[in-house]
Design a protein around this motif. Structure first.
Motif, PDB file in Angstrom:
ATOM      1  N   LYS A  12     -11.802   1.671 -16.000  1.00 30.07           N
ATOM      2  CA  LYS A  12     -11.603   2.771 -16.954  1.00 30.07           C
ATOM      3  C   LYS A  12     -12.565   3.917 -16.658  1.00 30.07           C
ATOM      4  N   ARG A  13     -13.804   3.585 -16.326  1.00 24.58           N
ATOM      5  CA  ARG A  13     -14.783   4.631 -15.990  1.00 24.58           C
ATOM      6  C   ARG A  13     -14.387   5.353 -14.699  1.00 24.58           C
ATOM      7  N   ARG A  14     -13.838   4.611 -13.747  1.00 21.55           N
ATOM      8  CA  ARG A  14     -13.355   5.244 -12.519  1.00 21.55           C
ATOM      9  C   ARG A  14     -12.202   6.204 -12.820  1.00 21.55           C
ATOM     10  N   ILE A  15     -11.284   5.774 -13.655  1.00 21.62           N
ATOM     11  CA  ILE A  15     -10.147   6.631 -14.014  1.00 21.62           C
ATOM     12  C   ILE A  15     -10.627   7.859 -14.773  1.00 21.62           C
ATOM     13  N   GLN A  16     -11.624   7.692 -15.622  1.00 21.79           N
ATOM     14  CA  GLN A  16     -12.211   8.827 -16.340  1.00 21.79           C
ATOM     15  C   GLN A  16     -12.764   9.845 -15.335  1.00 21.79           C
ATOM     16  N   LEU A  17     -13.464   9.369 -14.332  1.00 23.33           N
ATOM     17  CA  LEU A  17     -14.029  10.216 -13.295  1.00 23.33           C
ATOM     18  C   LEU A  17     -12.914  10.966 -12.550  1.00 23.33           C
ATOM     19  N   ILE A  18     -11.880  10.248 -12.193  1.00 28.24           N
ATOM     20  CA  ILE A  18     -10.740  10.842 -11.499  1.00 28.24           C
ATOM     21  C   ILE A  18     -10.070  11.890 -12.378  1.00 28.24           C
ATOM     22  N   SER A  19      -9.833  11.543 -13.642  1.00 27.04           N
ATOM     23  CA  SER A  19      -9.158  12.450 -14.577  1.00 27.04           C
ATOM     24  C   SER A  19      -9.933  13.741 -14.806  1.00 27.04           C
ATOM     25  N   GLU A  20     -11.232  13.657 -14.747  1.00 23.65           N
ATOM     26  CA  GLU A  20     -12.065  14.846 -14.992  1.00 23.65           C
ATOM     27  C   GLU A  20     -12.139  15.781 -13.796  1.00 23.65           C
ATOM     28  N   HIS A  21     -11.809  15.281 -12.595  1.00 25.78           N
ATOM     29  CA  HIS A  21     -12.058  16.085 -11.400  1.00 25.78           C
ATOM     30  C   HIS A  21     -10.861  16.311 -10.480  1.00 25.78           C
ATOM     31  N   LEU A  22      -9.833  15.478 -10.550  1.00 26.99           N
ATOM     32  CA  LEU A  22      -8.720  15.577  -9.600  1.00 26.99           C
ATOM     33  C   LEU A  22      -7.403  15.861 -10.294  1.00 26.99           C
ATOM     34  N   LYS A  23      -6.590  16.719  -9.672  1.00 25.67           N
ATOM     35  CA  LYS A  23      -5.247  17.008 -10.171  1.00 25.67           C
ATOM     36  C   LYS A  23      -4.273  15.967  -9.641  1.00 25.67           C
ATOM     37  N   GLN A  24      -3.151  15.877 -10.333  1.00 24.28           N
ATOM     38  CA  GLN A  24      -2.050  15.048  -9.864  1.00 24.28           C
ATOM     39  C   GLN A  24      -1.248  15.832  -8.848  1.00 24.28           C
ATOM     40  N   PRO A  25      -0.511  15.224  -7.942  1.00 27.61           N
ATOM     41  CA  PRO A  25      -0.492  13.800  -7.643  1.00 27.61           C
ATOM     42  C   PRO A  25      -1.704  13.418  -6.794  1.00 27.61           C
ATOM     43  N   ASN A  26      -2.153  12.221  -6.974  1.00 27.75           N
ATOM     44  CA  ASN A  26      -3.304  11.734  -6.230  1.00 27.75           C
ATOM     45  C   ASN A  26      -3.236  10.215  -6.191  1.00 27.75           C
ATOM     46  N   ILE A  27      -3.463   9.651  -5.035  1.00 25.01           N
ATOM     47  CA  ILE A  27      -3.363   8.204  -4.877  1.00 25.01           C
ATOM     48  C   ILE A  27      -4.348   7.469  -5.779  1.00 25.01           C
ATOM     49  N   LEU A  28      -5.476   8.088  -6.080  1.00 23.59           N
ATOM     50  CA  LEU A  28      -6.456   7.418  -6.937  1.00 23.59           C
ATOM     51  C   LEU A  28      -5.911   7.212  -8.348  1.00 23.59           C
ATOM     52  N   TYR A  29      -5.091   8.150  -8.851  1.00 20.60           N
ATOM     53  CA  TYR A  29      -4.432   7.945 -10.149  1.00 20.60           C
ATOM     54  C   TYR A  29      -3.465   6.765 -10.069  1.00 20.60           C
ATOM     55  N   VAL A  30      -2.677   6.728  -8.998  1.00 21.87           N
ATOM     56  CA  VAL A  30      -1.678   5.676  -8.840  1.00 21.87           C
ATOM     57  C   VAL A  30      -2.355   4.306  -8.775  1.00 21.87           C
ATOM     58  N   LEU A  31      -3.396   4.201  -7.954  1.00 24.64           N
ATOM     59  CA  LEU A  31      -4.090   2.921  -7.807  1.00 24.64           C
ATOM     60  C   LEU A  31      -4.840   2.534  -9.083  1.00 24.64           C
ATOM     61  N   GLY A  32      -5.423   3.521  -9.756  1.00 27.62           N
ATOM     62  CA  GLY A  32      -6.101   3.248 -11.028  1.00 27.62           C
ATOM     63  C   GLY A  32      -5.132   2.706 -12.057  1.00 27.62           C
ATOM     64  N   ARG A  33      -3.946   3.305 -12.120  1.00 27.72           N
ATOM     65  CA  ARG A  33      -2.907   2.840 -13.050  1.00 27.72           C
ATOM     66  C   ARG A  33      -2.513   1.403 -12.732  1.00 27.72           C
ATOM     67  N   CYS A  34      -2.280   1.106 -11.453  1.00 28.53           N
ATOM     68  CA  CYS A  34      -1.918  -0.269 -11.043  1.00 28.53           C
ATOM     69  C   CYS A  34      -3.006  -1.258 -11.450  1.00 28.53           C
ATOM     70  N   SER A  35      -4.248  -0.885 -11.223  1.00 30.35           N
ATOM     71  CA  SER A  35      -5.368  -1.763 -11.576  1.00 30.35           C
ATOM     72  C   SER A  35      -5.403  -2.025 -13.073  1.00 30.35           C
ATOM     73  N   MET A  36      -5.310  -0.953 -13.861  1.00 28.81           N
ATOM     74  CA  MET A  36      -5.345  -1.096 -15.325  1.00 28.81           C
ATOM     75  C   MET A  36      -4.237  -2.019 -15.813  1.00 28.81           C
ATOM     76  N   ILE A  37      -3.041  -1.811 -15.300  1.00 26.37           N
ATOM     77  CA  ILE A  37      -1.907  -2.629 -15.734  1.00 26.37           C
ATOM     78  C   ILE A  37      -2.172  -4.102 -15.433  1.00 26.37           C
ATOM     79  N   ASN A  38      -2.593  -4.393 -14.219  1.00 24.16           N
ATOM     80  CA  ASN A  38      -2.831  -5.792 -13.842  1.00 24.16           C
ATOM     81  C   ASN A  38      -3.960  -6.419 -14.640  1.00 24.16           C
ATOM     82  N   TYR A  39      -5.033  -5.693 -14.855  1.00 19.39           N
ATOM     83  CA  TYR A  39      -6.159  -6.252 -15.611  1.00 19.39           C
ATOM     84  C   TYR A  39      -5.789  -6.452 -17.073  1.00 19.39           C
ATOM     85  N   MET A  40      -5.063  -5.489 -17.650  1.00 26.52           N
ATOM     86  CA  MET A  40      -4.640  -5.637 -19.050  1.00 26.52           C
ATOM     87  C   MET A  40      -3.652  -6.794 -19.211  1.00 26.52           C
TER      88      MET A  40
END
Length: 192
Positions: free
Chosen positions: A144-172
């Motif tokens: 979540k902290r990584r995604i927060q960092l990404i959200s604050e600094h990078l625009k979409q589309p970006n692979i880091l958003y995609v991978l962060g989403r996949c990670s969150m889904i699997n962990y949840m």
């Protein structure tokens, strides 16, 4: 059939996007909607009906949504023709430093971008260590902290958003989905 489930208490608050800012998990008959990244004040809350831009071509998404849900999708991913697949998205960037300037939310110096990469790497190490010890809630918090960092600094589309989403889904799913009868525990990998 138009939909698999009907959740009238929340359905009127969500819209579809091929780059959604939420995902859902289920605990038996209860659906839990989770933010997959920062949702800014006034930003529409979006769920995915079918096909993320990272794994489904725009034409297929558009055809399916029109056939099954009777609408033409005009989400940002479709309107801005986000990359057709995750490989193309991966070409855009793999780190803060390698991100093209036009994909940054605001201008950053090389030193600032290097610091962001170092912070992201520290968080990634926390995730990897936590997962190696099967401490999935700790891995989720660091993700979540990584995604927060990404959200604050990078625009979409970006692979880091995609991978962060996949990670969150699997962990949840691992944490919350284990309350269902179908849960089978496993060791989770670090996705990004």
């Amino acid at each position: 059939m138009v939909a698999i489930g009907l959740y009238p208490n929340i359905a009127s608050h969500l819209n579809h996007s091929c780059d959604p800012n939420t995902f859902v998990i289920y605990q038996g008959r209860v659906q839990i909607t989770v933010a997959a990244r920062n949702i800014l004040p006034g930003e529409e809350i979006c769920h995915i009906y079918f096909g993320h831009f990272g794994d489904t071509k725009k034409e297929k998404r558009q055809e399916y949504l029109l056939e099954k849900y009777h609408f033409n999708c005009n989400c940002d991913a479709c309107e801005n023709n986000y990359p057709k697949n995750s490989e193309k998205c991966l070409e855009n960037t793999k780190s803060f430093v390698s991100t093209p300037k036009e994909n940054l939310i605001k201008p950053q110096s090389l030193e600032e971008l290097e610091n962001l990469d170092m912070e992201d790497e520290k968080l990634k190490q926390i995730v990897e260590t936590a997962l190696s010890k099967n401490m999935v809630p700790l891995a989720l918090e660091a993700t979540k902290r990584r995604i927060q960092l990404i959200s604050e600094h990078l625009k979409q589309p970006n692979i880091l958003y995609v991978l962060g989403r996949c990670s969150m889904i699997n962990y949840m799913w691992y944490i919350q989905g284990n309350k269902s009868n179908q849960f089978k525990p496993k060791t989770l990998p670090c996705y990004f």
